[in-house]
Enzyme design. Structure first.
Site, PDB file in Angstrom:
ATOM      1  N   CYS A  21      43.472  51.646  40.930  1.00  0.00           N
ATOM      2  CA  CYS A  21      42.908  50.237  41.014  1.00  0.00           C
ATOM      3  C   CYS A  21      42.279  50.128  39.791  1.00  0.00           C
ATOM      4  O   CYS A  21      41.276  50.785  39.443  1.00  0.00           O
ATOM      5  CB  CYS A  21      42.102  49.906  42.179  1.00  0.00           C
ATOM      6  SG  CYS A  21      42.884  50.325  43.729  1.00  0.00           S
ATOM      7  N   CYS A  81      28.110  57.634  52.564  1.00  0.00           N
ATOM      8  CA  CYS A  81      29.557  57.254  52.169  1.00  0.00           C
ATOM      9  C   CYS A  81      29.915  58.716  51.652  1.00  0.00           C
ATOM     10  O   CYS A  81      29.642  59.368  50.595  1.00  0.00           O
ATOM     11  CB  CYS A  81      29.289  56.264  50.722  1.00  0.00           C
ATOM     12  SG  CYS A  81      30.753  55.783  49.959  1.00  0.00           S
ATOM     13  N   GLY A  95      38.497  58.461  46.357  1.00  0.00           N
ATOM     14  CA  GLY A  95      39.805  58.684  47.088  1.00  0.00           C
ATOM     15  C   GLY A  95      40.198  57.654  47.939  1.00  0.00           C
ATOM     16  O   GLY A  95      39.492  56.746  48.400  1.00  0.00           O
ATOM     17  N   GLU A  96      41.572  57.619  48.424  1.00  0.00           N
ATOM     18  CA  GLU A  96      41.884  56.848  49.458  1.00  0.00           C
ATOM     19  C   GLU A  96      42.009  57.588  50.525  1.00  0.00           C
ATOM     20  O   GLU A  96      43.209  58.396  50.837  1.00  0.00           O
ATOM     21  CB  GLU A  96      43.488  56.178  48.909  1.00  0.00           C
ATOM     22  CG  GLU A  96      44.307  55.643  49.965  1.00  0.00           C
ATOM     23  CD  GLU A  96      43.666  54.580  51.009  1.00  0.00           C
ATOM     24  OE1 GLU A  96      43.543  54.442  52.158  1.00  0.00           O
ATOM     25  OE2 GLU A  96      43.425  53.640  50.325  1.00  0.00           O
ATOM     26  N   SER A 150      37.914  52.766  55.026  1.00  0.00           N
ATOM     27  CA  SER A 150      38.320  52.027  54.188  1.00  0.00           C
ATOM     28  C   SER A 150      39.639  52.416  53.476  1.00  0.00           C
ATOM     29  O   SER A 150      39.761  53.332  53.010  1.00  0.00           O
ATOM     30  CB  SER A 150      37.210  51.828  53.193  1.00  0.00           C
ATOM     31  OG  SER A 150      37.694  50.890  52.086  1.00  0.00           O
ATOM     32  N   SER A 174      40.080  47.108  51.144  1.00  0.00           N
ATOM     33  CA  SER A 174      39.601  46.827  49.985  1.00  0.00           C
ATOM     34  C   SER A 174      40.667  45.810  49.292  1.00  0.00           C
ATOM     35  O   SER A 174      41.911  45.984  48.901  1.00  0.00           O
ATOM     36  CB  SER A 174      39.804  48.004  49.030  1.00  0.00           C
ATOM     37  OG  SER A 174      38.890  48.835  49.400  1.00  0.00           O
ATOM     38  N   LEU A 175      40.239  44.365  49.410  1.00  0.00           N
ATOM     39  CA  LEU A 175      41.310  43.176  49.351  1.00  0.00           C
ATOM     40  C   LEU A 175      41.510  42.932  47.902  1.00  0.00           C
ATOM     41  O   LEU A 175      42.338  42.912  47.253  1.00  0.00           O
ATOM     42  CB  LEU A 175      40.791  42.023  50.314  1.00  0.00           C
ATOM     43  CG  LEU A 175      41.764  40.975  50.434  1.00  0.00           C
ATOM     44  CD1 LEU A 175      43.186  41.564  51.096  1.00  0.00           C
ATOM     45  CD2 LEU A 175      41.242  39.903  51.418  1.00  0.00           C
ATOM     46  N   HIS A 176      40.229  42.392  47.575  1.00  0.00           N
ATOM     47  CA  HIS A 176      39.910  42.174  46.113  1.00  0.00           C
ATOM     48  C   HIS A 176      40.685  41.023  45.372  1.00  0.00           C
ATOM     49  O   HIS A 176      40.674  40.775  44.373  1.00  0.00           O
ATOM     50  CB  HIS A 176      39.926  43.305  45.197  1.00  0.00           C
ATOM     51  CG  HIS A 176      39.322  44.717  45.645  1.00  0.00           C
ATOM     52  ND1 HIS A 176      37.938  44.310  46.204  1.00  0.00           N
ATOM     53  CD2 HIS A 176      39.768  45.907  45.982  1.00  0.00           C
ATOM     54  CE1 HIS A 176      37.606  45.551  46.532  1.00  0.00           C
ATOM     55  NE2 HIS A 176      38.620  46.666  46.438  1.00  0.00           N
ATOM     56  N   CYS A 189      41.446  59.988  42.482  1.00  0.00           N
ATOM     57  CA  CYS A 189      42.115  58.950  43.285  1.00  0.00           C
ATOM     58  C   CYS A 189      43.324  58.619  42.582  1.00  0.00           C
ATOM     59  O   CYS A 189      43.485  58.585  41.388  1.00  0.00           O
ATOM     60  CB  CYS A 189      41.255  57.627  43.732  1.00  0.00           C
ATOM     61  SG  CYS A 189      42.325  56.408  44.846  1.00  0.00           S
ATOM     62  N   ASN A 220      30.396  46.607  39.363  1.00  0.00           N
ATOM     63  CA  ASN A 220      29.301  47.454  38.832  1.00  0.00           C
ATOM     64  C   ASN A 220      30.051  47.902  37.588  1.00  0.00           C
ATOM     65  O   ASN A 220      30.874  48.805  37.608  1.00  0.00           O
ATOM     66  CB  ASN A 220      29.067  48.599  39.761  1.00  0.00           C
ATOM     67  CG  ASN A 220      28.300  48.174  41.027  1.00  0.00           C
ATOM     68  OD1 ASN A 220      27.276  47.646  40.830  1.00  0.00           O
ATOM     69  ND2 ASN A 220      28.732  48.084  42.055  1.00  0.00           N
ATOM     70  N   CYS A 260      29.111  50.899  44.410  1.00  0.00           N
ATOM     71  CA  CYS A 260      30.464  51.020  44.957  1.00  0.00           C
ATOM     72  C   CYS A 260      31.227  50.634  43.440  1.00  0.00           C
ATOM     73  O   CYS A 260      31.018  50.249  42.651  1.00  0.00           O
ATOM     74  CB  CYS A 260      30.589  49.769  45.544  1.00  0.00           C
ATOM     75  SG  CYS A 260      32.391  49.243  45.875  1.00  0.00           S
ATOM     76  N   CYS A 307      38.218  50.373  39.084  1.00  0.00           N
ATOM     77  CA  CYS A 307      37.357  51.473  39.801  1.00  0.00           C
ATOM     78  C   CYS A 307      37.191  52.593  38.876  1.00  0.00           C
ATOM     79  O   CYS A 307      38.146  53.131  38.167  1.00  0.00           O
ATOM     80  CB  CYS A 307      38.086  51.710  41.061  1.00  0.00           C
ATOM     81  SG  CYS A 307      37.416  53.279  41.948  1.00  0.00           S
ATOM     82  N   GLU A 349      31.581  63.387  44.934  1.00  0.00           N
ATOM     83  CA  GLU A 349      30.302  62.611  44.996  1.00  0.00           C
ATOM     84  C   GLU A 349      30.028  62.092  46.339  1.00  0.00           C
ATOM     85  O   GLU A 349      31.080  61.598  46.998  1.00  0.00           O
ATOM     86  CB  GLU A 349      29.836  61.765  44.200  1.00  0.00           C
ATOM     87  CG  GLU A 349      29.734  62.197  42.579  1.00  0.00           C
ATOM     88  CD  GLU A 349      29.538  61.381  41.520  1.00  0.00           C
ATOM     89  OE1 GLU A 349      28.726  61.928  40.469  1.00  0.00           O
ATOM     90  OE2 GLU A 349      29.996  60.093  41.740  1.00  0.00           O
TER      91      GLU A 349
END
Length: 362
Positions: free
Chosen positions: A115, A104, A164-165, A196, A218-220, A111, A295, A338, A118, A91
């Site tokens: 995480c 994006c 993905g990373e 990212s 991507s800290l979170h 991935c 989300n 996101c 996600c 996507e």
């Protein structure tokens, strides 16, 4: 099998043309036709000699991903599912704003990082995308969106924040970045292209030397205990190590700050104490924060933080002098926001099956 020229940045394309006995300027011509002219067909390339066009038709192709589905949100966000073969689809999302248009882009089918919050991670992992499949998303979106009334490209910014990373697919991502930045490709500024990462420290150091673009992390989480739980990569590269890598990156970055992305999860990472921990964590790292309301997706196990908690969290960061924004949710009605990208993944990790078993067990 024909060679897909979409896989080549300018140095690689120049080398390929040299092997064909062609001069370097031919590579530049063809690159402009493909990426600026949107050409899929060598016969369209009218300033090439007929003999070269014939040779290219015989040996090469411009192999772009095919469209599977297209959706448009109430807010103008657009999402495309592109076919990358063997039953897989990725996507790509376009977000229109008053001052810019941001695309994006995905870097993998699924991935591998898991995480926990996600949706993409829940889909499992199939493979890395090729350079052609990565840059093909930009090629395709440019063609679909056209130009503005001022004859400017609609896409002004690119973020590697899709499925993905990116740094787990390092070589292909860097090759695609090279095409994005090249004046014979898309001519984007390094400041307008963002990678990212969840914190792949060795690759961050490589990117600093090879292709320094804007960096988002991507800290979170504000401490290792929470981050170990929601971003498992943290067990390999904990926060102290990650912050040191961010500071090293800034030595060559086109922007003088790192953007930290922080998904707000109710009761998990959204307390005032977490915000104060963040202030301490980043005190030596020039940065901005992008707070992202979670989300939801089915069976995620998480809830979105309350508006009150998000507001308090933001105020603590801002009072400490940290530029902080709350990301406006875009495209959530078409699952384009996101953390919602899921694509079509033929999972090789059994992760989808595992989650289905967990859900069935209640």
């Amino acid at each position: 099998m024909k060679t897909n020229l979409l896989n080549y940045d300018l140095p690689a394309l120049t080398g390929h043309f040299a092997q064909m006995g062609e001069k370097p300027f031919r590579a530049k011509q063809v690159m402009r036709w493909i990426h600026q002219g949107g050409a899929e067909n060598f016969d369209e390339m009218s300033d090439l000699a007929k003999t070269l066009r014939a040779k290219l038709n015989e040996q090469a192709e411009v192999g772009v991903p095919a469209l599977m589905t297209a959706q448009q949100s109430r807010d103008g966000t657009r999402k495309w599912l592109l076919d990358v073969g063997t039953g897989n689809g990725v996507e790509t999302v376009f977000i229109p704003e008053a001052e810019r248009g941001t695309l994006c882009i995905s870097s993998q089918v699924g991935c591998a990082l898991e995480c926990t919050f996600c949706s993409t991670g829940r889909q499992g992992f199939n493979r890395n995308l090729s350079t052609a499949e990565i840059i093909g998303q930009l090629w395709w979106a440019n063609k679909a969106l056209g130009v503005t009334p001022k004859n400017e490209r609609v896409i002004s910014n690119v973020v590697m924040m899709g499925m993905g990373e990116p740094l787990a697919n390092y070589d292909n991502v860097v090759s695609a970045l090279s095409i994005m930045l090249d004046d014979h490709g898309y001519g984007l500024s390094r400041r307008r292209v963002t990678v990212s990462t969840s914190g792949m420290v060795p690759q961050m150091d490589r990117l600093k030397e090879d292709m320094p673009v804007a960096l988002a992390v991507s800290l979170h989480a504000s401490n290792d205990k929470v981050r170990d739980e929601i971003v498992p990569l943290n067990k390999k590269y904990p926060l102290k190590t990650l912050m040191e890598a961010c500071r090293r990156y800034l030595a060559k970055a086109p922007r003088d700050f790192v953007t930290f992305e922080y998904v707000m999860l109710d009761g998990v990472n959204d307390h005032a104490a977490h915000a104060r921990e963040l202030v301490e964590l980043v005190k030596d790292t020039p940065c901005k924060f992008n707070l992202i309301p979670f989300n939801p997706f089915p069976h995620s196990g998480y809830e979105r933080s309350s508006n009150k908690n998000i507001h308090v969290f933001k105020e603590i960061l801002m009072e400490a002098g940290l530029v902080t924004t709350v990301r406006k949710t875009r495209g959530d009605d078409i699952d384009a926001a996101c953390g919602q990208l899921a694509g079509q993944v033929r999972d090789k990790t059994r992760r989808q099956q595992k989650w289905q078993e967990i859900i069935a067990a209640g």
